[in-house]
Design a protein around this motif. Structure first.
Motif, PDB file in Angstrom:
ATOM      1  N   GLU A 192       0.811  -1.207   0.000  1.00  0.00           N
ATOM      2  CA  GLU A 192       0.000   0.000   0.000  1.00  0.00           C
ATOM      3  C   GLU A 192       0.850   1.265   0.000  1.00  0.00           C
ATOM      4  O   GLU A 192       0.330   2.354   0.153  1.00  0.00           O
ATOM      5  CB  GLU A 192      -0.927  -0.025   1.229  1.00  0.00           C
ATOM      6  CG  GLU A 192      -0.298   0.476   2.529  1.00  0.00           C
ATOM      7  CD  GLU A 192       0.793  -0.404   3.113  1.00  0.00           C
ATOM      8  OE1 GLU A 192       1.204  -1.361   2.456  1.00  0.00           O
ATOM      9  OE2 GLU A 192       1.252  -0.106   4.241  1.00  0.00           O
ATOM     10  N   THR A 193       2.142   1.115  -0.188  1.00  0.00           N
ATOM     11  CA  THR A 193       3.039   2.257  -0.053  1.00  0.00           C
ATOM     12  C   THR A 193       2.895   3.235  -1.213  1.00  0.00           C
ATOM     13  O   THR A 193       2.480   2.872  -2.322  1.00  0.00           O
ATOM     14  CB  THR A 193       4.491   1.773   0.020  1.00  0.00           C
ATOM     15  OG1 THR A 193       4.728   0.907  -1.101  1.00  0.00           O
ATOM     16  CG2 THR A 193       4.740   1.002   1.296  1.00  0.00           C
ATOM     17  N   ALA A 207      -0.607   6.256  -2.121  1.00  0.00           N
ATOM     18  CA  ALA A 207      -0.941   5.207  -1.154  1.00  0.00           C
ATOM     19  C   ALA A 207      -2.459   5.115  -1.026  1.00  0.00           C
ATOM     20  O   ALA A 207      -3.128   6.105  -0.754  1.00  0.00           O
ATOM     21  CB  ALA A 207      -0.312   5.522   0.201  1.00  0.00           C
ATOM     22  N   PRO A 208      -3.038   3.940  -1.237  1.00  0.00           N
ATOM     23  CA  PRO A 208      -4.494   3.832  -1.218  1.00  0.00           C
ATOM     24  C   PRO A 208      -5.068   3.908   0.193  1.00  0.00           C
ATOM     25  O   PRO A 208      -4.469   3.391   1.144  1.00  0.00           O
ATOM     26  CB  PRO A 208      -4.746   2.448  -1.826  1.00  0.00           C
ATOM     27  CG  PRO A 208      -3.498   1.678  -1.505  1.00  0.00           C
ATOM     28  CD  PRO A 208      -2.372   2.673  -1.544  1.00  0.00           C
ATOM     29  N   THR A 209      -6.199   4.541   0.292  1.00  0.00           N
ATOM     30  CA  THR A 209      -6.920   4.581   1.575  1.00  0.00           C
ATOM     31  C   THR A 209      -8.403   4.291   1.388  1.00  0.00           C
ATOM     32  O   THR A 209      -9.115   4.118   2.374  1.00  0.00           O
ATOM     33  CB  THR A 209      -6.780   5.962   2.248  1.00  0.00           C
ATOM     34  OG1 THR A 209      -7.231   6.968   1.339  1.00  0.00           O
ATOM     35  CG2 THR A 209      -5.329   6.242   2.625  1.00  0.00           C
ATOM     36  N   LEU A 216      -7.268   0.362  -7.819  1.00  0.00           N
ATOM     37  CA  LEU A 216      -6.218   0.746  -8.767  1.00  0.00           C
ATOM     38  C   LEU A 216      -4.908   0.037  -8.448  1.00  0.00           C
ATOM     39  O   LEU A 216      -4.166  -0.369  -9.348  1.00  0.00           O
ATOM     40  CB  LEU A 216      -6.023   2.261  -8.733  1.00  0.00           C
ATOM     41  CG  LEU A 216      -7.105   3.064  -9.462  1.00  0.00           C
ATOM     42  CD1 LEU A 216      -6.999   4.545  -9.115  1.00  0.00           C
ATOM     43  CD2 LEU A 216      -6.991   2.862 -10.970  1.00  0.00           C
ATOM     44  N   ARG A 217      -4.610  -0.113  -7.168  1.00  0.00           N
ATOM     45  CA  ARG A 217      -3.361  -0.779  -6.802  1.00  0.00           C
ATOM     46  C   ARG A 217      -3.402  -2.257  -7.189  1.00  0.00           C
ATOM     47  O   ARG A 217      -2.442  -2.798  -7.741  1.00  0.00           O
ATOM     48  CB  ARG A 217      -3.107  -0.592  -5.294  1.00  0.00           C
ATOM     49  CG  ARG A 217      -1.760  -1.077  -4.807  1.00  0.00           C
ATOM     50  CD  ARG A 217      -0.581  -0.438  -5.547  1.00  0.00           C
ATOM     51  NE  ARG A 217      -0.491   1.000  -5.479  1.00  0.00           N
ATOM     52  CZ  ARG A 217       0.156   1.702  -4.552  1.00  0.00           C
ATOM     53  NH1 ARG A 217       0.766   1.060  -3.589  1.00  0.00           N
ATOM     54  NH2 ARG A 217       0.215   3.020  -4.596  1.00  0.00           N
ATOM     55  N   HIS A 218      -4.534  -2.917  -6.921  1.00  0.00           N
ATOM     56  CA  HIS A 218      -4.656  -4.313  -7.356  1.00  0.00           C
ATOM     57  C   HIS A 218      -4.513  -4.424  -8.868  1.00  0.00           C
ATOM     58  O   HIS A 218      -3.854  -5.330  -9.384  1.00  0.00           O
ATOM     59  CB  HIS A 218      -6.002  -4.889  -6.915  1.00  0.00           C
ATOM     60  CG  HIS A 218      -5.991  -5.450  -5.523  1.00  0.00           C
ATOM     61  ND1 HIS A 218      -5.473  -6.688  -5.224  1.00  0.00           N
ATOM     62  CD2 HIS A 218      -6.448  -4.944  -4.355  1.00  0.00           C
ATOM     63  CE1 HIS A 218      -5.605  -6.924  -3.921  1.00  0.00           C
ATOM     64  NE2 HIS A 218      -6.189  -5.884  -3.367  1.00  0.00           N
ATOM     65  N   ALA A 219      -5.180  -3.508  -9.573  1.00  0.00           N
ATOM     66  CA  ALA A 219      -5.138  -3.584 -11.034  1.00  0.00           C
ATOM     67  C   ALA A 219      -3.708  -3.436 -11.543  1.00  0.00           C
ATOM     68  O   ALA A 219      -3.282  -4.159 -12.452  1.00  0.00           O
ATOM     69  CB  ALA A 219      -6.040  -2.507 -11.633  1.00  0.00           C
ATOM     70  N   LEU A 220      -2.956  -2.521 -10.951  1.00  0.00           N
ATOM     71  CA  LEU A 220      -1.564  -2.356 -11.385  1.00  0.00           C
ATOM     72  C   LEU A 220      -0.793  -3.662 -11.224  1.00  0.00           C
ATOM     73  O   LEU A 220      -0.090  -4.105 -12.138  1.00  0.00           O
ATOM     74  CB  LEU A 220      -0.895  -1.246 -10.567  1.00  0.00           C
ATOM     75  CG  LEU A 220       0.614  -1.099 -10.802  1.00  0.00           C
ATOM     76  CD1 LEU A 220       0.891  -0.635 -12.230  1.00  0.00           C
ATOM     77  CD2 LEU A 220       1.227  -0.142  -9.788  1.00  0.00           C
ATOM     78  N   TYR A 221      -0.924  -4.278 -10.064  1.00  0.00           N
ATOM     79  CA  TYR A 221      -0.181  -5.519  -9.834  1.00  0.00           C
ATOM     80  C   TYR A 221      -0.615  -6.598 -10.830  1.00  0.00           C
ATOM     81  O   TYR A 221       0.206  -7.357 -11.335  1.00  0.00           O
ATOM     82  CB  TYR A 221      -0.387  -5.990  -8.384  1.00  0.00           C
ATOM     83  CG  TYR A 221       0.520  -5.301  -7.386  1.00  0.00           C
ATOM     84  CD1 TYR A 221       0.531  -3.917  -7.245  1.00  0.00           C
ATOM     85  CD2 TYR A 221       1.389  -6.032  -6.578  1.00  0.00           C
ATOM     86  CE1 TYR A 221       1.366  -3.282  -6.333  1.00  0.00           C
ATOM     87  CE2 TYR A 221       2.230  -5.404  -5.658  1.00  0.00           C
ATOM     88  CZ  TYR A 221       2.210  -4.032  -5.541  1.00  0.00           C
ATOM     89  OH  TYR A 221       3.042  -3.408  -4.640  1.00  0.00           O
ATOM     90  N   ARG A 222      -1.908  -6.640 -11.078  1.00  0.00           N
ATOM     91  CA  ARG A 222      -2.393  -7.718 -11.942  1.00  0.00           C
ATOM     92  C   ARG A 222      -2.109  -7.489 -13.422  1.00  0.00           C
ATOM     93  O   ARG A 222      -2.380  -8.357 -14.247  1.00  0.00           O
ATOM     94  CB  ARG A 222      -3.886  -7.938 -11.711  1.00  0.00           C
ATOM     95  CG  ARG A 222      -4.170  -8.593 -10.385  1.00  0.00           C
ATOM     96  CD  ARG A 222      -3.552  -9.981 -10.284  1.00  0.00           C
ATOM     97  NE  ARG A 222      -4.369 -10.992 -10.911  1.00  0.00           N
ATOM     98  CZ  ARG A 222      -5.352 -11.639 -10.290  1.00  0.00           C
ATOM     99  NH1 ARG A 222      -5.614 -11.393  -9.030  1.00  0.00           N
ATOM    100  NH2 ARG A 222      -6.038 -12.549 -10.928  1.00  0.00           N
TER     101      ARG A 222
END
Ligand code: FE2
Length: 670
Positions: A192-193, A207-209, A216-222
């Motif tokens: 989450e950094t 950093a997502p809150t 968006l963070r999950h999508a980037l990783y995937r």
């Protein structure tokens, strides 16, 4: 093979049905080949496909429609979209055995979680989706053995900690080639950094809150093709650690002491996004800030795996009243021994111990996020412990170990992550009592990509921790466990090959190359001024440990050879299933450990090694050492791990690096 149900449901009726029922499997569609995709709009399967939580007769299939995955709405309009799915008994999807249609809803980020049932047990299947006239990549999955059966072997991988910025997912590229029943993910699926400078890759959002941020963070990783390849190749069983929400959080206590009510809202958003992006069942779907993620998988009478959640129910870390942070290295902290404090929470602990007590399985696996063994962090005199792990909750750990000692479930094995390093440990009630009974063996996997702790610093701790049998923090990779009724073998696998090099030479299924808004990769590394890995360096080394144990509740089985799984799949000529190229040709390299913490010493034995993906892999693993004495083998508790190291090294140009490779981590070189 189950008969194919042949019902057809009009799509308008499906849309009109609405409600929860329509979000599930609502109809079996006419099985058979689908026509070539019509090109309309953006390609919706940019995040790939996945399967997970296998059962004897079924599995969860997952995808998410996101033609523009790095936009908040994924590039989707705010309406439900029908998604067709097929499950086939062959890689070319000629023999469809189950099929249906579900709705991808905006409230769930247009993700779908299809809980397929009616499948055969212990069998490999292939699947795909169709939406907006486009076909997804083909995924492969596998069901669990049926209850009451006695499967001869089980193969699984253990992964954790995949910080996107710290490196590439080279380990997943290797993992996708493995011949396994499933992958166990022990958390830190994302971090989450905030974006940071000077790394091989960069987070694209703050950093997502909130829910939008975590999506968006999950999508980037995937968007990462190596992660997608691993998900497409193997079923995953996942649990979370802290970074899926926030570093070192504890229940509703945030790392930086946010108001609990506000943190519960953040946790609810993070849990929702996690569920949306992983192949989880409906029963794990969050309700606000709560989600039931601990669960149990059974592999006939061979093994039971308890998947634990060590974040959601814990008391806050001990001795954090100084307000620095939740997790700290603490000295003289009596609170960490307080029997009133718990890491698992009383409900989960009761569930775990009750299950262990009932288990008839030969191997009883505790899959959890952390290092369970004690780790004393003050070299020489004095005592210091990390407060965020089991050492911060020593009484809860003692309760479990005392249970193992008193009730003697057959062959307990603990799997862990979080440490960004390999650890092999004996678990005792008292680590400093000579000859103390080993109550379980623990294997902790290194990270997929997250930076490891300083090697020399941690080596300095080992003298005060005699129960640690092996430690290595310099490499990224995973565990591979191969289990039969007589033997548990864990390979510590790591790779030092840079993923961007591999990708240039790699082949991927044609459809998965259309991944839309991909984050840039290799150019970032060059732009950051990071050195290039030596061309062609492909280092692969492995260590193997073997535990022997015979349980008190099972009779000794008749050992036999089990057929190789996935026969025919890898060499299939079907164009719909094209795994990326196999491992590079490698030379044999045998590394030996002469005792705990002695470090690997290697000797060359050049010849051609078999592919490490081949079945049990036994051909590459001569045993070093001897079997434990008979008394230990019949004691009903897991014996001490004894040393066995086997390495497979790269071709000539990297022969000197196989035990001390130049290219560390998944992308960085030193
Ligand atoms: Fe981590």
């Amino acid at each position: 093979m189950p008969a194919t149900t042949r019902k057809v449901l009009d799509r308008r009726r499906l849309l009109a049905a609405g409600g929860a029922a329509a979000a599930l499997l609502v109809a079996e569609r006419l099985a058979g080949a689908w026509p070539a995709p019509a090109q309309r709009g953006g390609y919706p399967f940019t995040l790939g496909v996945a399967s997970g939580d296998p059962a004897p007769g079924g599995v969860v299939l997952w995808t998410r429609l996101a033609p523009r995955p790095l936009l908040a709405d994924g590039g989707m309009a705010a309406r439900a979209v029908p998604v067709d799915w097929q499950v086939a008994a062959d890689p070319s999807l000629g023999r469809i055995v189950r099929a249906g249609t579900v709705l991808a809803r905006p409230a769930q980020a247009h993700s779908v979680h299809v809980e397929v049932d009616g499948l055969e047990s212990a069998r490999t299947y292939w699947y795909r989706f169709r939406a907006a006239g486009e076909l997804s990549p083909v995924g492969r999955t596998r069901t669990l053995p049926a209850p009451g059966t006695s499967p001869q072997q089980l193969a699984l991988a253990v992964v954790s900690c995949q910080h996107y910025e710290h490196g590439y997912y080279t380990a997943y590229q290797h993992l996708a080639q493995e011949d396994l029943d499933l992958v166990v993910h022990l958390g830190d699926y994302l971090y989450e950094t905030a974006p940071s400078e000077g790394q091989p890759r960069r987070h694209t959002t703050p950093a997502p809150t909130d829910l939008a941020g975590y999506r968006l963070r999950h999508a980037l990783y995937r968007t990462d093709p190596d992660l997608q390849a691993a998900h497409a190749a193997l079923p995953f069983v996942v649990t979370w650690d802290d970074h899926e929400v926030e570093n070192d959080y504890a229940d509703d206590q945030s790392e930086r002491f946010d108001p609990p009510a506000a943190f519960r809202r953040r946790r609810a958003a993070a849990y929702q996004a996690y569920w949306e992006h992983l192949p989880l069942r409906r029963r794990s779907r969050p309700r606000g800030p709560a989600a039931r993620l601990y669960r149990r998988l059974r592999f006939g009478d061979l093994a039971e795996l308890a998947m634990l959640d060590t974040r959601q129910y814990r008391d806050d870390q001990p001795c954090d009243d100084n307000g620095v942070a939740r997790g700290q290295v603490v000295t003289g902290c009596a609170e960490r021994l307080d029997p009133g404090r718990s890491l698992l929470g009383s409900g989960q602990r009761r569930w775990l111990l009750d299950g262990l007590d009932r288990s008839q399985a030969r191997w009883n696996v505790l899959a959890q996020q952390l290092l369970m063994a004690e780790l004393e962090l003050q070299p020489g005199p004095g005592l210091a412990y990390g407060s965020d792990g089991w050492d911060g909750y020593a009484a809860d750990r003692a309760r479990i170990l005392q249970f193992l000692q008193a009730r003697r479930p057959s062959n307990p094995v603990v799997l862990g992550g979080d440490m960004h390093s390999f650890w092999v440990n004996d678990l005792h009630l008292d680590n400093h009592q000579p000859g103390a009974t080993v109550l379980a063996s623990e294997f902790v996997g290194t990270s997929i990509s997250s930076s490891g702790p300083l090697y020399e610093k941690y080596r300095g701790y080992l003298a005060d921790n005699p129960h640690v049998r092996f430690f290595e923090s310099r490499w990224r990779g995973y565990l591979r466990c191969q289990v039969d009724h007589r033997r548990w073998r864990t390979d510590l696998r790591w790779s030092t090959r840079s993923s961007d090099q591999a990708r240039r030479s790699g082949r991927w299924p044609a459809s998965s190359s259309r991944t839309g808004d991909q984050a840039p990769r290799a150019p970032e590394r060059r732009a950051a001024g990071l050195p290039s890995c030596p061309a062609g360096l492909r280092t692969y080394v492995r260590l193997s440990y073997r535990s022997w144990g015979l349980g008190k509740r099972t009779t000794r089985p008749t050992l036999g050879r089990s057929p190789r799984r996935y026969s025919g799949a890898r060499n299939s000529s079907a164009s719909t299933w094209s795994p990326s190229p196999g491992w590079p040709p490698i030379s044999n390299r045998t590394c030996g450990l002469t005792g705990p913490r002695s470090g690997a010493s290697c000797s060359s034995s050049a010849n051609s090694a078999p592919r490490p993906t081949g079945g049990s892999g036994a051909a590459t693993s001569p045993v070093v050492g001897s079997e434990p004495p008979t008394a230990e083998r019949t004691s009903g508790v897991s014996p001490s791990v004894f040393s066995l190291v086997q390495g497979s090294a790269p071709p000539a140009q990297a022969a000197e690096e196989d035990c001390r490779p130049r290219c560390l981590g998944s992308a960085l070189c030193s």
